[in-house]
Scaffold this motif. Structure first.
Motif, PDB file in Angstrom:
ATOM      1  N   ASP A   9       0.836  -1.210   0.000  1.00  0.00           N
ATOM      2  CA  ASP A   9       0.000   0.000   0.000  1.00  0.00           C
ATOM      3  C   ASP A   9       0.858   1.243   0.000  1.00  0.00           C
ATOM      4  OD1 ASP A   9      -2.176  -1.602  -0.009  1.00  0.00           O
ATOM      5  OD2 ASP A   9      -2.426  -1.588   2.184  1.00  0.00           O
ATOM      6  N   ARG A  10       1.974   1.147   0.728  1.00  0.00           N
ATOM      7  CA  ARG A  10       2.850   2.320   0.777  1.00  0.00           C
ATOM      8  C   ARG A  10       3.456   2.605  -0.612  1.00  0.00           C
ATOM      9  NH1 ARG A  10       7.288   2.138   5.265  1.00  0.00           N
ATOM     10  NH2 ARG A  10       5.578   1.297   6.500  1.00  0.00           N
ATOM     11  N   ILE A  11       3.875   1.522  -1.306  1.00  0.00           N
ATOM     12  CA  ILE A  11       4.423   1.710  -2.664  1.00  0.00           C
ATOM     13  C   ILE A  11       3.364   2.321  -3.573  1.00  0.00           C
ATOM     14  CG2 ILE A  11       5.275   0.521  -4.734  1.00  0.00           C
ATOM     15  CD1 ILE A  11       6.595  -1.521  -2.885  1.00  0.00           C
ATOM     16  N   ASN A  12       2.138   1.795  -3.480  1.00  0.00           N
ATOM     17  CA  ASN A  12       1.070   2.318  -4.334  1.00  0.00           C
ATOM     18  C   ASN A  12       0.779   3.785  -4.026  1.00  0.00           C
ATOM     19  OD1 ASN A  12       0.673   0.068  -5.916  1.00  0.00           O
ATOM     20  ND2 ASN A  12      -0.767  -0.863  -4.464  1.00  0.00           N
ATOM     21  N   ALA A  13       0.780   4.111  -2.731  1.00  0.00           N
ATOM     22  CA  ALA A  13       0.523   5.502  -2.338  1.00  0.00           C
ATOM     23  C   ALA A  13       1.624   6.416  -2.850  1.00  0.00           C
ATOM     24  CB  ALA A  13       0.426   5.592  -0.807  1.00  0.00           C
ATOM     25  N   LEU A  14       2.868   5.915  -2.734  1.00  0.00           N
ATOM     26  CA  LEU A  14       4.014   6.692  -3.206  1.00  0.00           C
ATOM     27  C   LEU A  14       3.938   6.901  -4.718  1.00  0.00           C
ATOM     28  CD1 LEU A  14       6.331   7.649  -1.357  1.00  0.00           C
ATOM     29  CD2 LEU A  14       7.757   5.869  -2.372  1.00  0.00           C
ATOM     30  N   ALA A  15       3.577   5.815  -5.446  1.00  0.00           N
ATOM     31  CA  ALA A  15       3.505   5.883  -6.904  1.00  0.00           C
ATOM     32  C   ALA A  15       2.465   6.902  -7.349  1.00  0.00           C
ATOM     33  CB  ALA A  15       3.180   4.504  -7.471  1.00  0.00           C
ATOM     34  N   ARG A  16       1.392   7.033  -6.548  1.00  0.00           N
ATOM     35  CA  ARG A  16       0.334   7.990  -6.913  1.00  0.00           C
ATOM     36  C   ARG A  16       0.834   9.427  -6.836  1.00  0.00           C
ATOM     37  NH1 ARG A  16      -3.374   4.188  -5.001  1.00  0.00           N
ATOM     38  NH2 ARG A  16      -3.152   4.808  -2.828  1.00  0.00           N
ATOM     39  N   LEU A  17       1.870   9.623  -6.010  1.00  0.00           N
ATOM     40  CA  LEU A  17       2.416  10.978  -5.866  1.00  0.00           C
ATOM     41  C   LEU A  17       3.323  11.370  -7.041  1.00  0.00           C
ATOM     42  CD1 LEU A  17       3.359  11.029  -2.071  1.00  0.00           C
ATOM     43  CD2 LEU A  17       1.350  12.036  -3.184  1.00  0.00           C
ATOM     44  N   ALA A  49       7.199  12.753 -14.879  1.00  0.00           N
ATOM     45  CA  ALA A  49       8.494  12.414 -14.281  1.00  0.00           C
ATOM     46  C   ALA A  49       9.156  11.263 -15.045  1.00  0.00           C
ATOM     47  CB  ALA A  49       8.319  12.049 -12.815  1.00  0.00           C
ATOM     48  N   VAL A  50       8.328  10.320 -15.556  1.00  0.00           N
ATOM     49  CA  VAL A  50       8.867   9.218 -16.356  1.00  0.00           C
ATOM     50  C   VAL A  50       9.459   9.764 -17.650  1.00  0.00           C
ATOM     51  CG1 VAL A  50       8.275   7.088 -17.590  1.00  0.00           C
ATOM     52  CG2 VAL A  50       7.236   7.580 -15.372  1.00  0.00           C
ATOM     53  N   TRP A  51       8.714  10.689 -18.276  1.00  0.00           N
ATOM     54  CA  TRP A  51       9.230  11.317 -19.505  1.00  0.00           C
ATOM     55  C   TRP A  51      10.554  12.021 -19.229  1.00  0.00           C
ATOM     56  CZ3 TRP A  51       7.902  10.583 -24.357  1.00  0.00           C
ATOM     57  CH2 TRP A  51       6.636  10.067 -24.635  1.00  0.00           C
ATOM     58  N   LEU A  52      10.588  12.721 -18.117  1.00  0.00           N
ATOM     59  CA  LEU A  52      11.810  13.458 -17.758  1.00  0.00           C
ATOM     60  C   LEU A  52      12.949  12.486 -17.476  1.00  0.00           C
ATOM     61  CD1 LEU A  52      12.130  16.556 -17.404  1.00  0.00           C
ATOM     62  CD2 LEU A  52      12.139  16.147 -14.937  1.00  0.00           C
ATOM     63  N   GLY A  53      12.623  11.411 -16.724  1.00  0.00           N
ATOM     64  CA  GLY A  53      13.639  10.444 -16.308  1.00  0.00           C
ATOM     65  C   GLY A  53      14.358   9.805 -17.491  1.00  0.00           C
ATOM     66  N   TYR A  54      13.598   9.534 -18.573  1.00  0.00           N
ATOM     67  CA  TYR A  54      14.226   8.898 -19.734  1.00  0.00           C
ATOM     68  C   TYR A  54      14.527   9.884 -20.855  1.00  0.00           C
ATOM     69  CZ  TYR A  54      14.507   3.989 -18.624  1.00  0.00           C
ATOM     70  OH  TYR A  54      14.902   2.786 -18.099  1.00  0.00           O
ATOM     71  N   CYS A 107       6.622  -5.542 -17.407  1.00  0.00           N
ATOM     72  CA  CYS A 107       6.638  -5.891 -15.972  1.00  0.00           C
ATOM     73  C   CYS A 107       5.366  -5.436 -15.256  1.00  0.00           C
ATOM     74  CB  CYS A 107       7.835  -5.239 -15.276  1.00  0.00           C
ATOM     75  SG  CYS A 107       9.401  -6.004 -15.669  1.00  0.00           S
ATOM     76  N   LEU A 108       4.679  -4.428 -15.807  1.00  0.00           N
ATOM     77  CA  LEU A 108       3.636  -3.772 -15.028  1.00  0.00           C
ATOM     78  C   LEU A 108       2.455  -4.692 -14.726  1.00  0.00           C
ATOM     79  CD1 LEU A 108       3.676  -0.164 -16.497  1.00  0.00           C
ATOM     80  CD2 LEU A 108       5.096  -1.222 -14.748  1.00  0.00           C
ATOM     81  N   THR A 109       2.021  -5.464 -15.722  1.00  0.00           N
ATOM     82  CA  THR A 109       0.887  -6.369 -15.484  1.00  0.00           C
ATOM     83  C   THR A 109       1.219  -7.426 -14.426  1.00  0.00           C
ATOM     84  OG1 THR A 109      -0.064  -5.946 -17.639  1.00  0.00           O
ATOM     85  CG2 THR A 109      -0.652  -8.039 -16.601  1.00  0.00           C
ATOM     86  N   PRO A 110       2.337  -8.164 -14.570  1.00  0.00           N
ATOM     87  CA  PRO A 110       2.659  -9.148 -13.515  1.00  0.00           C
ATOM     88  C   PRO A 110       2.862  -8.505 -12.145  1.00  0.00           C
ATOM     89  CG  PRO A 110       4.177  -9.380 -15.385  1.00  0.00           C
ATOM     90  CD  PRO A 110       3.289  -8.237 -15.688  1.00  0.00           C
ATOM     91  N   LEU A 111       3.417  -7.292 -12.113  1.00  0.00           N
ATOM     92  CA  LEU A 111       3.588  -6.613 -10.822  1.00  0.00           C
ATOM     93  C   LEU A 111       2.253  -6.431 -10.124  1.00  0.00           C
ATOM     94  CD1 LEU A 111       6.178  -3.690 -11.190  1.00  0.00           C
ATOM     95  CD2 LEU A 111       6.242  -5.605  -9.591  1.00  0.00           C
ATOM     96  N   ARG A 112       1.240  -6.055 -10.897  1.00  0.00           N
ATOM     97  CA  ARG A 112      -0.061  -5.840 -10.280  1.00  0.00           C
ATOM     98  C   ARG A 112      -0.727  -7.171  -9.938  1.00  0.00           C
ATOM     99  NH1 ARG A 112      -5.312  -3.255 -13.014  1.00  0.00           N
ATOM    100  NH2 ARG A 112      -4.941  -5.109 -14.242  1.00  0.00           N
ATOM    101  N   GLY A 152       0.375  -7.004  -6.432  1.00  0.00           N
ATOM    102  CA  GLY A 152      -0.585  -5.964  -6.085  1.00  0.00           C
ATOM    103  C   GLY A 152      -0.040  -4.555  -6.210  1.00  0.00           C
ATOM    104  N   VAL A 153       1.102  -4.406  -6.858  1.00  0.00           N
ATOM    105  CA  VAL A 153       1.684  -3.072  -7.049  1.00  0.00           C
ATOM    106  C   VAL A 153       1.142  -2.484  -8.344  1.00  0.00           C
ATOM    107  CG1 VAL A 153       3.814  -1.800  -7.459  1.00  0.00           C
ATOM    108  CG2 VAL A 153       3.768  -3.652  -5.773  1.00  0.00           C
ATOM    109  N   ASN A 154       0.500  -1.341  -8.244  1.00  0.00           N
ATOM    110  CA  ASN A 154      -0.165  -0.784  -9.416  1.00  0.00           C
ATOM    111  C   ASN A 154       0.590   0.419  -9.978  1.00  0.00           C
ATOM    112  OD1 ASN A 154      -1.808   0.213 -11.355  1.00  0.00           O
ATOM    113  ND2 ASN A 154      -3.680   0.152 -10.117  1.00  0.00           N
ATOM    114  N   LEU A 155       1.265   0.178 -11.089  1.00  0.00           N
ATOM    115  CA  LEU A 155       1.981   1.275 -11.750  1.00  0.00           C
ATOM    116  C   LEU A 155       1.436   1.485 -13.163  1.00  0.00           C
ATOM    117  CD1 LEU A 155       5.618   0.185 -10.732  1.00  0.00           C
ATOM    118  CD2 LEU A 155       4.198   1.878  -9.598  1.00  0.00           C
ATOM    119  N   LEU A 156       0.194   1.023 -13.374  1.00  0.00           N
ATOM    120  CA  LEU A 156      -0.326   1.013 -14.743  1.00  0.00           C
ATOM    121  C   LEU A 156      -0.448   2.401 -15.359  1.00  0.00           C
ATOM    122  CD1 LEU A 156      -3.029  -1.802 -14.807  1.00  0.00           C
ATOM    123  CD2 LEU A 156      -0.627  -1.871 -15.469  1.00  0.00           C
ATOM    124  N   ARG A 157      -0.579   3.443 -14.525  1.00  0.00           N
ATOM    125  CA  ARG A 157      -0.742   4.776 -15.114  1.00  0.00           C
ATOM    126  C   ARG A 157       0.528   5.258 -15.808  1.00  0.00           C
ATOM    127  NH1 ARG A 157       1.067   7.923 -10.668  1.00  0.00           N
ATOM    128  NH2 ARG A 157       0.182   9.880 -11.334  1.00  0.00           N
TER     129      ARG A 157
END
Lengths: 201, 299
Positions: free
Chosen positions: A3-11, A16-21, A62-67, A71-76
């Motif tokens: 839950d903490r990872i998901n909450a963090l990811a929502r922030l 930021a992904v565009w910037l990161g790469y 990786c995103l689908t298997p992660l979820r 249960g880690v949701n990074l689909l956005r």
């Protein structure tokens, strides 16, 4: 923890992904132009861009298997990752066309004659409809067909890694490691026996 | 038999050390002043040897890793002193020859050669070395010998790349005896007048300038005269792609890429491709060795 990872990811905003790469490509080009990529910067740049594209495809897979399994949701972030992968493939292709091969006649000859080039080009062409439909309007318009269309990503990843293995000399570990990771990520998508049972019932 | 060949790339074209160490900055400065155009035009006619930095940083020496920078990163671990070279097979005086003894008996010359890799890049290298013919003469080639087999040192504790089966180690190569005795064929022991760096094949390596670079085997520990064609590493790994002869030939493509053009190392991000020359520009000297042979069959 999850839950903490998901909450963090929502922030984290998607940009930021565009910037990161996004900064990596201009940085590589700058280093290539100023001697930072070694004595032969064209091949080095071509290879770096191709490898980043392959890594982005893997991150996307990786995103689908992660979820599903953790249960880690990074689909956005998935759309940004996919479009970044396409951007890096475009840059990789541009370096090959304009800096590496240089000659229009030879470009076509290579695509037709050299299987590893053919495979790479097919992967690029398959990515075009995916990039064009990576927007909300296309998702709404295509409905259920959108998901089926975007399964082409699996083929793109496999073709991309085959392209990498095929252009390597001798028996090299690195491209085979990419292949193993991609196969593992695709295997995680196979419907497990329980869900098959549910479906048949 | 030394001094049987005169450099066609003239010695005065060798960039003096002070200049080549600095050339990157010189070129960058010249670009700012708009002077690069004149330099290019002059270079197009007589190829200028590559900078020491290019020659010693961009290498294929898979025993140290498959990345072009791996040999320069890891080859310092190779012990090259003392070095012993075994010469055996069909020779009158087989045995282990000490490198220092060999050097005392050979005539060292400068040979400025074009170097063409099978991967379609090229350099010009000012080698120092001696004719292989003189070395073979020292051992006394017997009448029945038809081929020369070469072997690279194999030391897993000093060579991180041999942990992986990229090739069947040790690296081996071979020449027909007439190719080995040709005046162009040398054992190189230096570059730009200095000892050859480990990543370039210290302390002595073969240089056969009309063949793709992988024929020019590095860090040789064994030379065997035989009457049958010896196995060669890349041919064993992929016989469809790499033949025993592997002469530079713009008309016979590698199955996976064209050999019609090449890119000179050192031209930067916008280097143009140049046409590859038959036998890498040494056709006048060596085409006769292959008279009557179909070079598409014997690639």
């Amino acid at each position: 923890m999850r839950d903490r990872i998901n909450a963090l990811a929502r922030l984290v905003p998607v940009w930021a992904v565009w910037l990161g790469y996004g900064w990596v490509a201009p940085w590589l080009i700058y280093r290539g132009a100023t001697g930072g990529l070694g004595a032969e910067p064209i091949k080095a740049l071509e290879r770096e861009l191709g490898e980043i594209a392959l890594q982005l495809l893997i991150i996307g897979l990786c995103l689908t298997p992660l979820r599903r399994y953790l249960g880690v949701n990074l689909l956005r972030f998935r759309r940004a990752i996919g479009l970044l992968a396409f951007s890096y493939v475009c840059l990789h292709l541009a370096v090959w066309l304009f800096l590496d091969v240089q000659d229009a006649g030879r470009i076509w000859a290579d695509i037709v004659k050299r299987p590893y080039v053919t495979v790479g080009m097919v992967a690029f062409v398959l990515m075009i409809p995916l990039a064009l439909t990576s927007n909300d309007r296309a998702v709404r318009w295509l409905g259920a067909r959108w998901r089926r269309l975007h399964r082409l990503t699996y083929a793109v990843a496999v073709l991309g890694v085959v392209h990498f293995i095929w252009l390597s000399k001798g028996f090299q570990i690195e491209p085979l490691a990419y292949l193993a990771v991609i196969f593992a990520l695709l295997a995680l998508r196979l419907p497990d026996s329980k869900s098959l049972e549910r479906r048949t019932r | 038999m030394a001094n049987r060949w005169k450099n066609d790339l003239r010695a005065r074209d060798v960039t003096p050390e002070a200049v080549y160490l600095d050339r990157r900055q010189v070129i960058a400065g010249a670009a700012g002043l708009g002077l690069v155009g004149t330099g290019r035009a002059a270079r197009a006619k007589v190829p200028e040897p590559n900078a020491w930095e290019d020659i010693t940083s961009y290498n294929n020496y898979y025993e140290f890793g498959t990345d072009k920078g791996d040999p320069a990163r890891h080859a310092h671990r190779l012990t090259v002193q003392p070095w012993s070279l075994r010469i055996d097979g069909l020779v009158d005086r087989p045995g282990d020859y000490d490198f220092a003894d060999i050097m005392a008996r050979m005539t060292i010359e400068e040979r400025i050669y074009r170097f063409r890799c099978v991967e379609a890049w090229s350099m010009v290298v000012p080698w120092n070395g001696f004719e292989l013919a003189d070395l073979l003469d020292m051992a006394g080639v017997q009448a029945g010998a038809k081929y020369v087999a070469f072997e690279t040192v194999l030391r897993p504790e000093e060579m991180p790349g041999v942990r992986y089966p990229v090739l069947d180690w040790p690296y081996v190569e071979g020449l027909r005896l007439d190719e080995a005795l040709h005046p162009l064929t040398i054992m190189a022991t230096g570059i730009y007048g200095r000892d050859i760096p480990n990543q370039n094949g210290a302390p002595l390596r073969l240089v056969v300038p009309w063949k793709y670079g992988f024929k020019s085997i590095k860090s040789v520990v064994r030379i065997t005269l035989t009457d049958t064609e010896p196995p060669t590493s890349w041919n064993k790994a992929n016989p469809r792609e790499y033949g025993f002869y592997s002469n530079v030939n713009p008309e016979v493509d590698h199955p996976r890429w064209s050999q019609a053009t090449e890119r000179r190392i050192g031209g930067g991000l916008f280097a143009r491709r140049e046409p590859t020359l038959m036998f890498n520009g040494y056709a006048d000297e060596v085409a006769g060795l292959y008279a009557g042979m179909d070079l598409k069959t014997y690639f």
